[in-house]
Design a protein around this motif. Structure first.
Motif, PDB file in Angstrom:
ATOM      1  N   VAL A  59      -0.299  -0.680  -1.917  1.00 11.62           N
ATOM      2  CA  VAL A  59      -0.290   0.557  -1.144  1.00 11.62           C
ATOM      3  C   VAL A  59       0.977   0.578  -0.299  1.00 11.62           C
ATOM      4  N   PHE A  60       1.657   1.714  -0.282  1.00 12.40           N
ATOM      5  CA  PHE A  60       2.922   1.855   0.426  1.00 12.40           C
ATOM      6  C   PHE A  60       2.832   2.935   1.501  1.00 12.40           C
ATOM      7  N   THR A  61       3.735   2.831   2.466  1.00 12.51           N
ATOM      8  CA  THR A  61       3.937   3.950   3.385  1.00 12.51           C
ATOM      9  C   THR A  61       5.046   4.839   2.844  1.00 12.51           C
ATOM     10  N   ASN A  62       5.909   4.261   2.006  1.00 12.85           N
ATOM     11  CA  ASN A  62       6.966   5.033   1.353  1.00 12.85           C
ATOM     12  C   ASN A  62       7.371   4.300   0.082  1.00 12.85           C
ATOM     13  N   VAL A  63       6.958   4.832  -1.063  1.00 10.56           N
ATOM     14  CA  VAL A  63       7.231   4.172  -2.342  1.00 10.56           C
ATOM     15  C   VAL A  63       8.725   4.118  -2.634  1.00 10.56           C
ATOM     16  N   SER A  64       9.415   5.237  -2.388  1.00 12.17           N
ATOM     17  CA  SER A  64      10.833   5.294  -2.750  1.00 12.17           C
ATOM     18  C   SER A  64      11.666   4.283  -1.970  1.00 12.17           C
ATOM     19  N   LYS A  65      11.221   3.910  -0.769  1.00 15.96           N
ATOM     20  CA  LYS A  65      11.932   2.903   0.024  1.00 15.96           C
ATOM     21  C   LYS A  65      11.337   1.511  -0.149  1.00 15.96           C
ATOM     22  N   GLY A  66      10.274   1.415  -0.923  1.00 15.15           N
ATOM     23  CA  GLY A  66       9.643   0.129  -1.151  1.00 15.15           C
ATOM     24  C   GLY A  66       8.927  -0.404   0.073  1.00 15.15           C
ATOM     25  N   ALA A  67       8.501   0.491   0.977  1.00  9.06           N
ATOM     26  CA  ALA A  67       7.856   0.065   2.230  1.00  9.06           C
ATOM     27  C   ALA A  67       6.359  -0.121   1.999  1.00  9.06           C
ATOM     28  N   VAL A  68       5.934  -1.393   1.940  1.00 11.27           N
ATOM     29  CA  VAL A  68       4.519  -1.711   1.734  1.00 11.27           C
ATOM     30  C   VAL A  68       3.751  -1.472   3.025  1.00 11.27           C
ATOM     31  N   ALA A  69       2.564  -0.897   2.909  1.00 18.06           N
ATOM     32  CA  ALA A  69       1.744  -0.617   4.089  1.00 18.06           C
ATOM     33  C   ALA A  69       1.275  -1.910   4.727  1.00 18.06           C
ATOM     34  N   PRO A  70       1.443  -2.090   6.058  1.00 15.13           N
ATOM     35  CA  PRO A  70       0.970  -3.296   6.748  1.00 15.13           C
ATOM     36  C   PRO A  70      -0.552  -3.428   6.654  1.00 15.13           C
ATOM     37  N   LYS A  71      -1.018  -4.652   6.518  1.00 12.97           N
ATOM     38  CA  LYS A  71      -2.461  -4.895   6.414  1.00 12.97           C
ATOM     39  C   LYS A  71      -3.193  -4.385   7.641  1.00 12.97           C
ATOM     40  N   GLU A  72      -2.546  -4.507   8.833  1.00  8.12           N
ATOM     41  CA  GLU A  72      -3.195  -4.060  10.062  1.00  8.12           C
ATOM     42  C   GLU A  72      -3.461  -2.552  10.024  1.00  8.12           C
ATOM     43  N   ASP A  73      -2.495  -1.793   9.510  1.00 11.25           N
ATOM     44  CA  ASP A  73      -2.669  -0.345   9.413  1.00 11.25           C
ATOM     45  C   ASP A  73      -3.774   0.008   8.425  1.00 11.25           C
ATOM     46  N   LEU A  74      -3.800  -0.689   7.293  1.00  5.67           N
ATOM     47  CA  LEU A  74      -4.836  -0.429   6.278  1.00  5.67           C
ATOM     48  C   LEU A  74      -6.222  -0.718   6.837  1.00  5.67           C
ATOM     49  N   SER A  75      -6.343  -1.807   7.600  1.00  2.96           N
ATOM     50  CA  SER A  75      -7.636  -2.174   8.189  1.00  2.96           C
ATOM     51  C   SER A  75      -8.104  -1.118   9.174  1.00  2.96           C
ATOM     52  N   LYS A  76      -7.175  -0.601   9.986  1.00  4.47           N
ATOM     53  CA  LYS A  76      -7.540   0.425  10.968  1.00  4.47           C
ATOM     54  C   LYS A  76      -7.919   1.730  10.284  1.00  4.47           C
ATOM     55  N   SER A  77      -7.212   2.071   9.225  1.00  2.71           N
ATOM     56  CA  SER A  77      -7.442   3.352   8.554  1.00  2.71           C
ATOM     57  C   SER A  77      -8.662   3.347   7.643  1.00  2.71           C
TER      58      SER A  77
END
Length: 314
Positions: A59-77
Motif C-alpha cells: 500500500v502506498f501514499t503515492n505510487v508514482s513516487k514509490g512512497a510506501v504507506a507507514p505502518k502507523e498510518d495504516l493501523s490508525k486508518s
C-alpha cells in the motif's frame, strides 16, 4: 531488493501498464498499483487470483513516487489488527479506480454501447410489439440526457420540484404524494451496464420520449385441475364485508392466474392438469410466481419460455 526499486525516482520506476486504485481513509489517501483491466475483472469475479491483479503487494501514499504507506498510518486508518492483505483487499474492492482520459472515454463508450444493446433488446413499441433500432434508442436517451434526465413538461403543467414530497394543497387538503419519475443523465463507469440499462428503461418508459414498453415474457403455466376452482381469499378492504374467517373471496385460482396473463396463446386440459401458454408483462411475473407458489401449495408452476418476445424492426 524490491524496496530499493520502489524508492527510485519516478522516471525510473519499473511499473508499466499500471492502474491505480485510490482510497481515502482516516484523512489519509492510500493507493495500490494494479495491472490494467484486471481491477474490473476482479470486481466482476472473472479474475480470482490476487497475484494477477497487483503489480506490487503493498500500500502506498503515492505510487508514482514509490512512497510506501507507514505502518502507523495504516493501523490508525484501518485498525491495528487489520492485516496488510485485508487492507489491500478493501482498497481493491472499494477504492476509486484511476484511469487516464483516453481510457475513461473508451470505457464509457463500451458501457454506453452495452446499455444501448440491452435496452434495444428489451423495449418494444407497445402497439406493434416491434423492437426499435439501436440508433432510435440511443437518440431517445440522448434527448433525455440533454434535458437533464427529464422529458419536456407538457404545456400548462409543471413538474413537482425536486425533493418535494407533496403537490400544492387544494381546498385546505394536502394533495397525495407525487413520486418523482426516473431520470437518465447518461452512463457512468461506476455501475454495471446491466444496472444502468434498467435505469435507462425505467426512464424511457416513464417519460415516453418514444412510445415504449417492456417486451412481454412468454410463459407456460400448469395447474392441477382440483385447484382451479378453489376460491382465492384475501384480507378485505375497509368497508367491505368479510366471511367468518375475516377474509373476502376474490375469484377462483384459475381466474386469478388468467388475470395476470395479458394475452392467452393456448389453453388446454390434459388429464388432471390444466395448461395455459401466454404473454405476461415482466412486472407481473413476480406477482404471478408468488401467487402460484403460495395459493396452490406447489400444485401449480410458471415456466418461462421466452424472456422477451419481440418482433424485429423492419
Amino acid at each position: 531488493m524490491p524496496s530499493a526499486q520502489i524508492n527510485q525516482p519516478s522516471n525510473q520506476i519499473k511499473l508499466t501498464n499500471v492502474s491505480l486504485v485510490r482510497m481515502k481513509k482516516g484523512k489519509k489517501r492510500y493507493e495500490i498499483a494494479c495491472y490494467k483491466n484486471k481491477v474490473l475483472e476482479w470486481r466482476s469475479g472473472v479474475e480470482t487470483d490476487l497475484d494477477n491483479v497487483l503489480q506490487i503487494p503493498n500500500v502506498f501514499t503515492n505510487v508514482s513516487k514509490g512512497a510506501v504507506a507507514p505502518k502507523e498510518d495504516l493501523s490508525k486508518s484501518f485498525g491495528a489488527k487489520t492485516s496488510l492483505n485485508d487492507i489491500i483487499l478493501e482498497i481493491l474492492n472499494k477504492g476509486e479506480l484511476q484511469v487516464g482520459e483516453k481510457e475513461r472515454h473508451a470505457q464509457l463508450d463500451r458501457i454506453h454501447n452495452e446499455v444501448i444493446d440491452i435496452v434495444a433488446g428489451k423495449l418494444v413499441d407497445p402497439r406493434s410489439k416491434r423492437v426499435y433500432t439501436s440508433g432510435m434508442i440511443e437518440k431517445a436517451l440522448d434527448q433525455l440526457s440533454s434535458q437533464g434526465g427529464h422529458a419536456a413538461t407538457e404545456k400548462g403543467h409543471k413538474d413537482t420540484p425536486t425533493g418535494s414530497g407533496t403537490a400544492t394543497p387544494v381546498d385546505g387538503q394536502p394533495a397525495p404524494e407525487i413520486k418523482a419519475k426516473p431520470t437518465w443523465t447518461g452512463v457512468v463507469t461506476t455501475k454495471s451496464a446491466k444496472s444502468q440499462a434498467l435505469d435507462a428503461m425505467r426512464a424511457l418508459i416513464a417519460h415516453q420520449i418514444i412510445p415504449v414498453a417492456r417486451a412481454r415474457m412468454r410463459l407456460r403455466i400448469t395447474c392441477q385441475s382440483s385447484v382451479l376452482k378453489q376460491a382465492v381469499k384475501s384480507a378485505p378492504k375497509s368497508g367491505e364485508d368479510a366471511g367468518e374467517d375475516g377474509q373476502k373471496a376474490t375469484g377462483t385460482v384459475k381466474d386469478r392466474i388468467l388475470a395476470y396473463v395479458e394475452q392467452v396463446e393456448s389453453q388446454d386440459m390434459d388429464g388432471d392438469e390444466w395448461e395455459v401458454v401466454g404473454f405476461v408483462e415482466p412486472g407481473n411475473f413476480k406477482l404471478l410466481s408468488e401467487f402460484v407458489s403460495t395459493q396452490t401449495k406447489g400444485r401449480a408452476r410458471a415456466e418461462v419460455l421466452d424472456m422477451a418476445v419481440v418482433h424485429e424492426a423492419d
